[in-house]
Scaffold this motif. Structure first.
Motif, PDB file in Angstrom:
ATOM      1  N   MET A 168       0.839  -1.199   0.000  1.00  0.00           N
ATOM      2  CA  MET A 168       0.000   0.000   0.000  1.00  0.00           C
ATOM      3  C   MET A 168       0.876   1.252   0.000  1.00  0.00           C
ATOM      4  SD  MET A 168      -2.988  -0.774   2.705  1.00  0.00           S
ATOM      5  CE  MET A 168      -3.583  -2.429   2.946  1.00  0.00           C
ATOM      6  N   SER A 169       0.813   2.003  -1.054  1.00  0.00           N
ATOM      7  CA  SER A 169       1.595   3.232  -1.092  1.00  0.00           C
ATOM      8  C   SER A 169       0.789   4.331  -0.413  1.00  0.00           C
ATOM      9  CB  SER A 169       1.909   3.620  -2.520  1.00  0.00           C
ATOM     10  OG  SER A 169       0.826   4.333  -3.071  1.00  0.00           O
ATOM     11  N   ASP A 170       1.397   5.501  -0.259  1.00  0.00           N
ATOM     12  CA  ASP A 170       0.703   6.487   0.549  1.00  0.00           C
ATOM     13  C   ASP A 170      -0.125   7.525  -0.203  1.00  0.00           C
ATOM     14  OD1 ASP A 170       2.579   5.601   3.086  1.00  0.00           O
ATOM     15  OD2 ASP A 170       0.658   6.519   3.574  1.00  0.00           O
ATOM     16  N   ALA A 171       0.196   7.725  -1.491  1.00  0.00           N
ATOM     17  CA  ALA A 171      -0.620   8.666  -2.253  1.00  0.00           C
ATOM     18  C   ALA A 171      -1.923   7.984  -2.628  1.00  0.00           C
ATOM     19  CB  ALA A 171       0.135   9.094  -3.500  1.00  0.00           C
ATOM     20  N   PRO A 172      -3.056   8.662  -2.409  1.00  0.00           N
ATOM     21  CA  PRO A 172      -4.315   8.011  -2.776  1.00  0.00           C
ATOM     22  C   PRO A 172      -4.466   7.853  -4.288  1.00  0.00           C
ATOM     23  CG  PRO A 172      -4.726  10.200  -1.858  1.00  0.00           C
ATOM     24  CD  PRO A 172      -3.249   9.975  -1.793  1.00  0.00           C
ATOM     25  N   LEU A 173      -5.130   6.785  -4.666  1.00  0.00           N
ATOM     26  CA  LEU A 173      -5.431   6.532  -6.067  1.00  0.00           C
ATOM     27  C   LEU A 173      -6.610   7.406  -6.478  1.00  0.00           C
ATOM     28  CD1 LEU A 173      -4.172   4.196  -7.689  1.00  0.00           C
ATOM     29  CD2 LEU A 173      -6.164   2.831  -7.130  1.00  0.00           C
ATOM     30  N   LEU A 174      -7.551   7.498  -5.551  1.00  0.00           N
ATOM     31  CA  LEU A 174      -8.775   8.231  -5.827  1.00  0.00           C
ATOM     32  C   LEU A 174      -9.116   9.028  -4.579  1.00  0.00           C
ATOM     33  CD1 LEU A 174     -11.012   8.277  -8.086  1.00  0.00           C
ATOM     34  CD2 LEU A 174     -12.316   6.783  -6.575  1.00  0.00           C
ATOM     35  N   GLU A 175      -9.430  10.298  -4.772  1.00  0.00           N
ATOM     36  CA  GLU A 175      -9.719  11.117  -3.613  1.00  0.00           C
ATOM     37  C   GLU A 175     -10.923  12.015  -3.887  1.00  0.00           C
ATOM     38  OE1 GLU A 175      -6.434  13.488  -2.252  1.00  0.00           O
ATOM     39  OE2 GLU A 175      -7.238  13.470  -0.206  1.00  0.00           O
ATOM     40  N   ALA A 176     -11.903  11.923  -3.012  1.00  0.00           N
ATOM     41  CA  ALA A 176     -13.076  12.800  -3.125  1.00  0.00           C
ATOM     42  C   ALA A 176     -12.958  13.878  -2.059  1.00  0.00           C
ATOM     43  CB  ALA A 176     -14.351  12.001  -2.911  1.00  0.00           C
ATOM     44  N   GLU A 177     -13.189  15.116  -2.453  1.00  0.00           N
ATOM     45  CA  GLU A 177     -13.135  16.206  -1.489  1.00  0.00           C
ATOM     46  C   GLU A 177     -14.433  17.004  -1.540  1.00  0.00           C
ATOM     47  OE1 GLU A 177      -8.665  17.751  -0.974  1.00  0.00           O
ATOM     48  OE2 GLU A 177      -9.229  17.358  -3.046  1.00  0.00           O
ATOM     49  N   ALA A 178     -15.084  17.080  -0.388  1.00  0.00           N
ATOM     50  CA  ALA A 178     -16.296  17.897  -0.212  1.00  0.00           C
ATOM     51  C   ALA A 178     -17.334  17.635  -1.299  1.00  0.00           C
ATOM     52  CB  ALA A 178     -15.932  19.380  -0.165  1.00  0.00           C
ATOM     53  N   VAL A 179     -17.560  16.364  -1.604  1.00  0.00           N
ATOM     54  CA  VAL A 179     -18.481  16.012  -2.681  1.00  0.00           C
ATOM     55  C   VAL A 179     -19.935  16.038  -2.206  1.00  0.00           C
ATOM     56  CG1 VAL A 179     -19.288  14.049  -4.041  1.00  0.00           C
ATOM     57  CG2 VAL A 179     -16.885  14.708  -4.111  1.00  0.00           C
ATOM     58  N   THR A 180     -20.743  16.764  -2.933  1.00  0.00           N
ATOM     59  CA  THR A 180     -22.180  16.788  -2.676  1.00  0.00           C
ATOM     60  C   THR A 180     -22.914  16.456  -3.972  1.00  0.00           C
ATOM     61  OG1 THR A 180     -21.979  18.419  -0.917  1.00  0.00           O
ATOM     62  CG2 THR A 180     -24.121  18.254  -1.987  1.00  0.00           C
ATOM     63  N   CYS A 181     -23.851  15.519  -3.910  1.00  0.00           N
ATOM     64  CA  CYS A 181     -24.637  15.153  -5.092  1.00  0.00           C
ATOM     65  C   CYS A 181     -26.102  15.440  -4.822  1.00  0.00           C
ATOM     66  CB  CYS A 181     -24.515  13.657  -5.389  1.00  0.00           C
ATOM     67  SG  CYS A 181     -22.919  13.184  -5.984  1.00  0.00           S
ATOM     68  N   ARG A 182     -26.763  16.073  -5.799  1.00  0.00           N
ATOM     69  CA  ARG A 182     -28.197  16.347  -5.636  1.00  0.00           C
ATOM     70  C   ARG A 182     -28.961  15.781  -6.824  1.00  0.00           C
ATOM     71  NH1 ARG A 182     -26.457  21.626  -4.281  1.00  0.00           N
ATOM     72  NH2 ARG A 182     -26.270  21.781  -2.020  1.00  0.00           N
ATOM     73  N   PHE A 183     -30.139  15.269  -6.536  1.00  0.00           N
ATOM     74  CA  PHE A 183     -31.082  14.929  -7.598  1.00  0.00           C
ATOM     75  C   PHE A 183     -32.282  15.830  -7.383  1.00  0.00           C
ATOM     76  CE2 PHE A 183     -28.891  10.791  -6.908  1.00  0.00           C
ATOM     77  CZ  PHE A 183     -28.230  10.762  -8.131  1.00  0.00           C
ATOM     78  N   GLY A 184     -32.439  16.866  -8.218  1.00  0.00           N
ATOM     79  CA  GLY A 184     -33.499  17.837  -7.984  1.00  0.00           C
ATOM     80  C   GLY A 184     -33.294  18.474  -6.624  1.00  0.00           C
ATOM     81  N   ARG A 185     -34.310  18.361  -5.768  1.00  0.00           N
ATOM     82  CA  ARG A 185     -34.177  18.976  -4.454  1.00  0.00           C
ATOM     83  C   ARG A 185     -33.617  18.020  -3.400  1.00  0.00           C
ATOM     84  NH1 ARG A 185     -39.605  21.852  -3.059  1.00  0.00           N
ATOM     85  NH2 ARG A 185     -40.280  20.938  -5.009  1.00  0.00           N
ATOM     86  N   VAL A 186     -33.437  16.759  -3.809  1.00  0.00           N
ATOM     87  CA  VAL A 186     -32.939  15.767  -2.849  1.00  0.00           C
ATOM     88  C   VAL A 186     -31.414  15.777  -2.843  1.00  0.00           C
ATOM     89  CG1 VAL A 186     -32.891  13.328  -2.256  1.00  0.00           C
ATOM     90  CG2 VAL A 186     -34.929  14.323  -3.329  1.00  0.00           C
TER      91      VAL A 186
END
Lengths: 232, 258
Positions: B1-19
């Motif tokens: 396991m190396s230390d740099a992330p392969l995938l990184e999400a930062e402050a992700v918000t997903c909306r569907f319409g008002r949800v």
């Protein structure tokens, strides 16, 4: 090898009206290489809880758990989960009373796994696992079988084999001889003694006083770090 | 396991319409690591997974993928073609329902071979050998490689889907309830297969599931979601044995022990 300072641990049961159960209040202890420390005290004084905190299985609330890892000191109470996993792989072993078997994985593979995870070639890991199981007198006919159908004593020895095979420098033992007959108990104690002579720092819970006296250099009395609400 | 992330999400918000399906999510996946995501239905697990895989575009926040050469790709700022190319070569996505991830009217071999064709492989012999190899890796008898997958059982279809996603040797695998509709013995086999293949191939995995026993077996780290947010994350055994948040405690307490 291991230095614990002012460790606190309690449980907050949100489903029971946030009932608060304090267990450890200010545990401080040190263990050096080649030394064995016994945790003593009656049931319910937090011996197993302390071992689980030291392994990172329980989250410590306050205090530090510094362990010598890759030539430096790392505080397990604050380490990132990925660092804790690396410490478990390379530095810190834990032998519990219970075996968590993995479906479809043979006993031999299960014992070899900690070595394979550290990059030892699978054949070498297998050979060492065979030595270890032979040493612990687990019948060869059982090696290809997953251990979930084994007796308590057999599972316990698989657990011990898995815990000792990596020759890790710090070992946490929770009643490693609990469900064993006298002969097997003697073999397990001999293996632990060897690990100690080879320089492992050991913290253990041993209800068997003969085993404790034979193996341990010092004792830590758990009643010394009881939370006030539990005292008396 | 190396230390740099392969995938990184930062402050992700997903909306569907008002949800708001997921809210202010920070999460990282490293090479060779299995990250579990658990939580009740509707907690936003699958939405987060699809957002991490570039399928759903977040309302705000970033998802960054670092390729084998160390180059960073901000997934949701990429051109569609560049994103599709990455999805084809660098990761796989195993759906809960095999029919979402397979072509049922094609043979098992063709299903496994298709991703290779899409990556530009044209030599028939090589494609056929690879398909056979990966069917064997998921413990399917290559004798059946020319049978249509719709004649296969659910568990077998799920293994074909796994093979189809591994044939391109991805660095990252997304698994959405991979054992969802399967009976228990088939689940155990599939989980063990995933465990072994992931360890052998050193592929990173994001696993969404309801099944706490599955995450205990597979995941190094665990994320607990409730109502679109992360309520707790940490070492898998720590979160399961010493859950801190009220919802995690409820989740663990509700699980049957066997």
């Amino acid at each position: 090898m291991l230095a614990v300072r002012n460790l606190h641990k309690g449980f907050t049961l949100h489903l029971r009206d946030r009932l608060r159960l304090p267990v450890l209040a200010g545990v401080s202890l040190d263990v050096r290489a080649g030394e064995c420390l016994a945790l003593t005290g009656p049931s319910g004084t937090g011996k197993s809880t302390l071992l689980r905190c030291l392994y990172g299985n329980y989250r410590s609330e306050q205090g530090s758990i510094r362990v010598r890892h890759r030539g430096g000191w790392l505080d397990l109470a604050r380490a990132h989960p990925r660092q804790v996993l690396a410490v478990r792989r390379e530095t810190l072993g834990y032998i519990s009373q219970f075996l968590r078997a993995v479906p479809r994985v043979s006993t031999l593979q299960l014992v070899a796994e900690p070595l394979v995870a550290r990059g030892v070639a699978p054949q070498d890991a297998r050979a060492r696992a065979e030595d270890m199981l032979r040493r612990l007198r687990l019948p060869e006919a059982l090696w290809p079988v997953p251990p979930d159908t084994f007796s308590g004593g057999e599972q316990q020895r698989v657990n011990v084999a898995r815990g000792l095979i990596g020759r890790l420098p710090v070992l946490l033992l929770d009643e490693p001889t609990a469900s064993l007959d006298p002969d097997n108990k003697a073999v397990v104690l001999e293996c632990v003694q060897e690990a100690k002579t080879a320089g492992a720092a050991i913290i253990g819970i041993f209800h068997d006083t003969a085993a404790r006296d034979a193996l341990c250099d010092r004792a830590y009395d758990m009643t010394a770090a009881r939370p006030e609400t539990c005292a008396g | 396991m190396s230390d740099a992330p392969l995938l990184e999400a930062e402050a992700v918000t997903c909306r569907f319409g008002r949800v708001t399906a997921c809210r202010d999510i920070d999460v990282a996946v490293h090479a060779g690591e299995i990250l579990g995501i658990v939580g009740e239905s509707g907690a936003g697990k699958s939405t987060l997974l699809r957002c991490l895989a570039g399928v759903v575009r977040p309302a705000s926040g970033t998802v960054t993928y670092t390729d084998a050469g160390g180059r960073e790709h901000p997934l949701h700022a990429l051109e569609d073609s560049a994103l599709r190319r990455l999805a084809r070569t660098d990761w796989g996505f195993v759906h809960q329902h095999p029919h979402d991830g397979l072509r049922p009217h094609l043979s098992a071999g063709a299903n496994v071979a298709e991703p290779l064709l899409r990556c530009g492989e044209t030599r028939y012999g090589r494609i056929r050998t690879a398909a056979r190899h990966w069917l064997e890796q998921v413990e399917l008898d290559p004798v059946r490689m020319d049978d249509r997958v719709r004649t296969f059982s659910g568990g077998m279809q799920q293994r074909v889907q796994l093979a189809r996603n591994l044939v391109t040797e991805p660095r990252l695998l997304f698994l959405d309830e991979p054992t969802g509709g399967l009976d228990v013995s088939v689940q155990a086999r599939l989980l063990d297969l995933i465990r072994q293949l992931v360890a052998r191939l050193q592929v990173a995995v994001v696993l969404v599931t309801h099944d706490l026993a599955a995450v205990r077996l597979l995941a190094h780290r665990l994320v607990v979601m409730q109502q679109g947010g992360i309520v707790e994350q940490g070492l898998t055994d720590q979160v399961l044995d010493d859950p801190q948040h009220a919802y995690s405690q409820l989740l663990v307490a509700s699980e049957l022990r066997c």
